[in-house]
Design an enzyme around this catalytic site. Structure first.
Site, PDB file in Angstrom:
ATOM      1  N   HIS A  96      39.597  71.205   5.601  1.00  0.00           N
ATOM      2  CA  HIS A  96      40.038  72.543   5.205  1.00  0.00           C
ATOM      3  C   HIS A  96      39.235  73.555   6.015  1.00  0.00           C
ATOM      4  O   HIS A  96      38.026  73.421   6.172  1.00  0.00           O
ATOM      5  CB  HIS A  96      39.799  72.725   3.707  1.00  0.00           C
ATOM      6  CG  HIS A  96      40.079  74.116   3.240  1.00  0.00           C
ATOM      7  ND1 HIS A  96      41.216  74.810   3.608  1.00  0.00           N
ATOM      8  CD2 HIS A  96      39.371  74.961   2.437  1.00  0.00           C
ATOM      9  CE1 HIS A  96      41.188  76.007   3.055  1.00  0.00           C
ATOM     10  NE2 HIS A  96      40.091  76.126   2.346  1.00  0.00           N
ATOM     11  N   ASN A  99      40.847  81.362   6.868  1.00  0.00           N
ATOM     12  CA  ASN A  99      41.186  80.432   5.783  1.00  0.00           C
ATOM     13  C   ASN A  99      42.595  80.767   5.276  1.00  0.00           C
ATOM     14  O   ASN A  99      42.809  81.819   4.673  1.00  0.00           O
ATOM     15  CB  ASN A  99      40.144  80.591   4.663  1.00  0.00           C
ATOM     16  CG  ASN A  99      40.390  79.651   3.496  1.00  0.00           C
ATOM     17  OD1 ASN A  99      41.435  79.006   3.398  1.00  0.00           O
ATOM     18  ND2 ASN A  99      39.422  79.583   2.595  1.00  0.00           N
ATOM     19  N   CYS A 153      43.399  76.115  -2.374  1.00  0.00           N
ATOM     20  CA  CYS A 153      43.195  75.558  -1.031  1.00  0.00           C
ATOM     21  C   CYS A 153      43.459  74.058  -0.992  1.00  0.00           C
ATOM     22  O   CYS A 153      43.830  73.517   0.042  1.00  0.00           O
ATOM     23  CB  CYS A 153      41.784  75.844  -0.533  1.00  0.00           C
ATOM     24  SG  CYS A 153      41.472  77.597  -0.354  1.00  0.00           S
TER      25      CYS A 153
END
Ligand code: UT7
Length: 333
Positions: free
Chosen positions: A260, A290, A118
């Site tokens: 994020h 996500n 990520c």
């Protein structure tokens, strides 16, 4: 006396691409012991995108790259480097970036992948920043592209509800200006002591593909949700503060935080810890879930499109991912 100008890393364009197929929480209710209410209240997610069979990180990434080139008014042969940040590459090798390069016809560009899950995009941006500020290159494309749907255990309600597919990109361009512009600084970190917290344990070196690995779904993402949550809050808060202090800035100077998009509650807790209004945080997790390395460039692009990143605005990017890895970057538009 005229101040000496130096190379700066401006963002020349942004672009995204999302697969058309939408998987809603209501769709997941049909196959899992879950509910739209649980997913929305515990994560903020309402739907996510899922790549079609003939789509992959390189095809999503190439679409995003073309949109970015158009936005910047540039042609593929102007690119010196293509960095694809992905944890779901098309194949083990060659790198997904080489497929993107071929698709674009960006014949001059050195193309390679980086894997920081990520955090990948902030790591990639940091590499681009160094190549640009050193004067070595003029235009570096950084792409975050993921097909997380390919590594989900679709029977595990603790993980599969969270992730989605997509891609986002930026072009980092060398400019000579006196005033600070573009990437002011980037700060990246890793701590391999927590490598098991979020991991795809099999399918390659340590646990090659075999019947047992497939039966045990070793090719799927496994996550210790609560520990990851706590770590994300701690590290994203800490590195955000560090990034601002490094530049002599305060939270009040920030116009938009691009966090994020892993869980809306993580974003809300970071906003509380930083003592910043949640209104300053750009949130699109409800639409995409996500998307790992694609999450920040997609949010960055949408924040820009919404008019929140006009010339002079300051944005702060902050992220945590598997590894664990984390980072932040400040960008002046
Ligand atoms: O991108 C990298 C970073 N990733 C992250 O930052 C993710 C971080 N973690 C999280 O976002 C959260 O930990 C989750 C969303 C994964 C889980 O939320 P939680 O509030 O930590 O839930 P939990 O794991 O403590 O589970 C609470 C309950 C459990 O039931 P019991 O044992 O209390 O009866 C779970 O089985 O919620 C249950 N549960 C669900 N129920 C309905 C877990 N997932 C679901 C689900 N639907 N999808």
């Amino acid at each position: 006396m005229k101040k000496k100008s130096h190379y700066q890393a401006e963002i020349a364009g942004t672009g995204i691409y999302l697969p058309e197929k939408i998987l809603t929480n209501a769709d997941l209710e049909k196959t899992l012991d879950t509910s739209d209410e649980w997913i929305r209240t515990r994560t903020g997610i309402q739907e996510r995108r899922i790549a079609q069979k003939d789509e992959s990180s390189s095809t999503l990434g190439a679409h995003a790259a073309k949109n970015t080139l158009n936005a910047a008014g540039m042609t593929p042969d102007e690119l010196d480097m293509i960095i694809v940040c992905t944890s779901t590459p098309d194949v083990l090798y060659p790198s997904t970036a080489c497929f993107v390069q071929k698709n674009l016809g960006a014949s001059k560009a050195a193309a390679y992948d980086i894997s920081a899950v990520c955090s990948g995009f902030v790591f990639g941006l940091s590499i681009a920043e160094q190549y640009i500020k050193s004067g070595r290159y003029e235009n570096v494309m950084v792409i975050g592209a993921e097909v997380n749907s390919r590594i989900m255990d679709w029977t595990d309600r603790k993980t599969c509800i969270l992730f989605g597919d997509g891609a986002g990109a930026v072009i980092v361009k060398r400019v000579e200006k006196e005033e600070p512009i573009g990437i002011l600084s980037s700060h990246i970190y890793s701590d391999g002591n927590h490598s098991d917290m979020l991991i795809v344990p099999g399918g390659i070196g340590r646990e090659p593909v075999n019947r047992e690995a497939v039966d045990n779904k070793m090719y799927c993402l496994k996550m210790a949700g609560q520990s990851t949550f706590k770590m994300a809050v701690k590290r994203m808060t800490e590195v955000s503060r560090e990034c601002l202090e490094f530049n002599g800035l305060s939270t009040e100077d920030v116009d938009v935080v691009i966090p994020h998009q892993a869980n809306r509650r993580i974003i809300e807790t970071v906003s509380e810890k930083l003592n910043m209004s949640i209104d300053k945080f750009f949130i699109n997790i409800h639409k995409y879930g996500n998307t790992s390395a694609a999450s920040i460039p997609i949010a960055l692009h949408e924040a820009r499109e919404s008019g929140r990143l006009e010339s002079g605005a300051l944005s702060l990017l902050t992220v945590l991912g598997a590894g664990i890895t984390w980072g932040a970057a400040a960008i002046r538009w």
